[in-house]
Design an enzyme around this catalytic site. Structure first.
Site, PDB file in Angstrom:
ATOM      1  CG  ASP B 165      42.870  36.470  39.680  1.00 44.31           C
ATOM      2  OD1 ASP B 165      42.700  35.544  40.484  1.00 44.31           O
ATOM      3  OD2 ASP B 165      43.985  36.961  39.420  1.00 44.31           O
ATOM      4  CG  LEU B 166      39.300  39.998  35.832  1.00 41.64           C
ATOM      5  CD1 LEU B 166      39.649  40.318  34.380  1.00 41.64           C
ATOM      6  CD2 LEU B 166      39.020  41.283  36.609  1.00 41.64           C
TER       7      LEU B 166
END
Lengths: 403, 403
Positions: B165-166
């Site tokens: 996600d990051l």
């Protein structure tokens, strides 16, 4: 160089290992002209594992595609002077340096501004106080290894993905483009410092770890393969496969209960516990019990049947694959992405190489290709950026500045 | 809004959960004007754990700082018309949308180009074929959980950090700035699609996993807390602390052998094994033996003595901390970074909040601050971007489009 969203950006890359090179490669994939400058024979990351049978580094090749390679005697003043001239190259989009060099006074920002007053420089380091740190030490220091692994572990569990390196690289890439944007507007350069340890601790702050401790006094504990804050669990199928199943939204949850034919048991449990599993917090609180209830449905079925049922019910799930299966089968992540091409690496072999991960409709990205060999473009770049003629190049070779 | 490298960039953020919001927050920290648009009452991520005692989400607050918040009835045509007007707002740096909405025809790129022909839109999705995926399913599918954890584990081990996600969020942020750069030069907008599963599999390709399998037929196996490809190991001290020690370079290795007084044993072992531990590959191959040799030195000393000796010898090491200790003590990652400020969050409490991770010398970044409340800036943004007057705002409120 191919044109693209970042065409016109010319980056001198003196970074090594994962963080810097992974970030500058993304810049190159988006169309920037990235020139990696290495010492003669290559930097300390040139031989990192895994290696091909010919001794070349598959790791290095993976992190340095789409860049040109210049090789110079960086220990000597003449080689350093060439770097300064490359940075001083006039023109918009030149005068950009990415480095993780430690204790190299000749790469001091203020010194380099003498040759390029509007220099944009990104310096990647371990810690703000100058002490070294790498992905694995930083990860230990932010506490995640004590939260990773089975609940009965008594030792910390390191991650395998160098996530902090990769995030730091993308922060560096973004900073380059942002600083060049401001330079175009104001004429001002910038020194940007990004530390691995800062990336890790600020990220954990963004995710709420610090706030949870300060406000709630929470002490996070291991949760095995559960997803924090929602319901997600791994399950084994009858034929020994494992899959991860996630109910991130209420709709996901309703579908999961339906497909596993668990509605009656779940209702009875809710009544007995005074819980409402349509609420995320209740699902999370009772995750062990929910998994125990759902487990027999999975263990009674082979993977193909489980997957077929989950897919038809639109349940969110994923296979636990092995890394060696990444490109095996039509459903593999490589085949599904369509971003990969089989690329022949002379003397090494053929293997799938990806194009840019950001798919842009109005642009044909550079084709996946092998990385350059060390120094492959020394003459080309010096001719192009510095208008160096054959005589000058021969002189540099004769003096041992290049090969 | 504070000025900064990305000042003049105006981003409409319709993204939720981690990927999009974490990326747009970095844009905001670098000076972009980021306006998060939520449905009335907030999106599905508004109440994600961890929560403060007042029910507000500490997670949401961490991922949405430095953004303004507009709240609209996005289920109705009138609310969607406001979004289109915000995207159509004329001017350089406007007309930028980040979203992870699924199956929302009103957010179709070609439809939106009708109101803003040079729209820059980043669409974050799970998989290229439109099927959903989240960080935990993607991580399972690229195989890392089978490589994580103790060597005798029989189950996969999930990571705790939502690394995919990051990374996806930062790719999205970089794409926004890159596409706006091209738009300034050419007048052309862009649709950019970034899929979580692509980010994961391309990253593993960059790190050499696919090449290693294709060229060497390698099957990676669990290595516990060892570092792949070099020598790194965790050690326990006499008083029960654990530290991670890494010898990434030959110099690191020499120092480690010296400080642990292991030179004689190491030499004898090299002779017996026909190995040369000054070479990285040999250290890696014999990592178990090396750790066994060094272990007694660590287990015979308390942490303070070990750390003192390692520091004086300039050995690369890191503590295994707990997440709840991130801001405890003068050596803590929070204190050492200097990027954090204790920020009072009304009704919640005071806790440390970081500024931008990229430290820029020529720019005072925005001060750490609480995130906006849902809809806090609806009137302000509509007045500023759309020149909406009091009468129009009152009409929207009366019609239930805003609150």
């Amino acid at each position: 160089m191919s044109s693209g969203p970042l065409s016109g950006l010319h980056v001198l890359d003196l970074s090594t290992f994962v963080a810097g090179p992974s970030g500058t490669m993304v810049l190159a994939q988006l169309g920037a002209d990235v020139v990696r400058v290495d010492p003669l024979g290559g930097a300390t990351d040139t031989r990192r594992l895994p290696l091909a049978p010919d001794g070349s580094s598959l790791y290095w090749a993976g992190l340095n595609r789409h860049k040109r390679s210049v090789s110079l005697d960086l220990a000597g003043e003449a080689g350093r002077a060439v770097v300064r001239r490359l940075l001083a190259r006039p023109g918009d989009g030149y005068g950009i340096l990415v480095t993780n060099a430690v204790n190299q006074p000749w790469l001091d920002y203020d010194a380099l501004r003498g040759v390029r007053p509007d220099l944009v420089m990104v310096h990647i380091a371990g810690r703000p106080d100058g002490r070294p740190a790498v992905d694995y030490t930083v990860n230990a220091e932010v506490g995640l290894p004590w939260l990773t692994g089975p609940v009965d572990s008594t030792r910390p569990v390191n991650h395998v993905l160098p996530a902090w390196d990769l995030l730091t690289g993308l922060h560096a890439a973004l900073s380059v483009v942002a600083a060049d944007r401001r330079r175009r507007a104001t004429g001002r350069g910038e020194l940007i410092r990004i530390n691995l340890s800062d990336v890790a601790v600020t990220t954990l702050a963004h995710l709420g770890f610090l706030a949870d401790t300060a406000v709630n006094g929470s002490t996070r504990v291991r949760e095995g393969n559960y997803l924090y804050g929602a319901y997600g669990s791994d399950f084994a199928t009858k034929d020994g496969h494992r899959i991860m199943v996630i109910a991130l939204t209420d709709r996901h949850w309703a579908r999961l209960v339906e497909v596993t034919e668990a509605a009656a048991v779940i209702s009875a449990l809710e009544e007995r516990l005074g819980a409402d599993f349509s609420r995320e917090r209740h699902r999370y609180a009772h995750r062990d019990l929910i998994t125990a209830v759902l487990n027999p449905w999975f263990s009674a079925r082979v993977r193909s049947e489980v997957v077929d049922r989950l897919e038809r019910a639109h349940v969110l799930w994923g296979d636990y694959r092995r890394t060696e299966e990444l490109d095996v089968g039509p459903d593999s992540p490589v085949a599904a992405s369509g971003l990969f091409e089989a690329v022949d690496h002379p003397g090494v072999g053929t293997y799938p190489v990806p194009g840019p991960v950001a798919r842009m409709r109005g642009w044909d990205p550079p084709r996946p290709a092998p990385a350059a060999t060390i120094g492959e473009h020394t003459g080309q770049v010096l001719a192009e950026w510095l208008a160096a003629g054959e005589a000058e190049l021969a002189g540099l070779r004769a003096a041992g500045v290049t090969r």
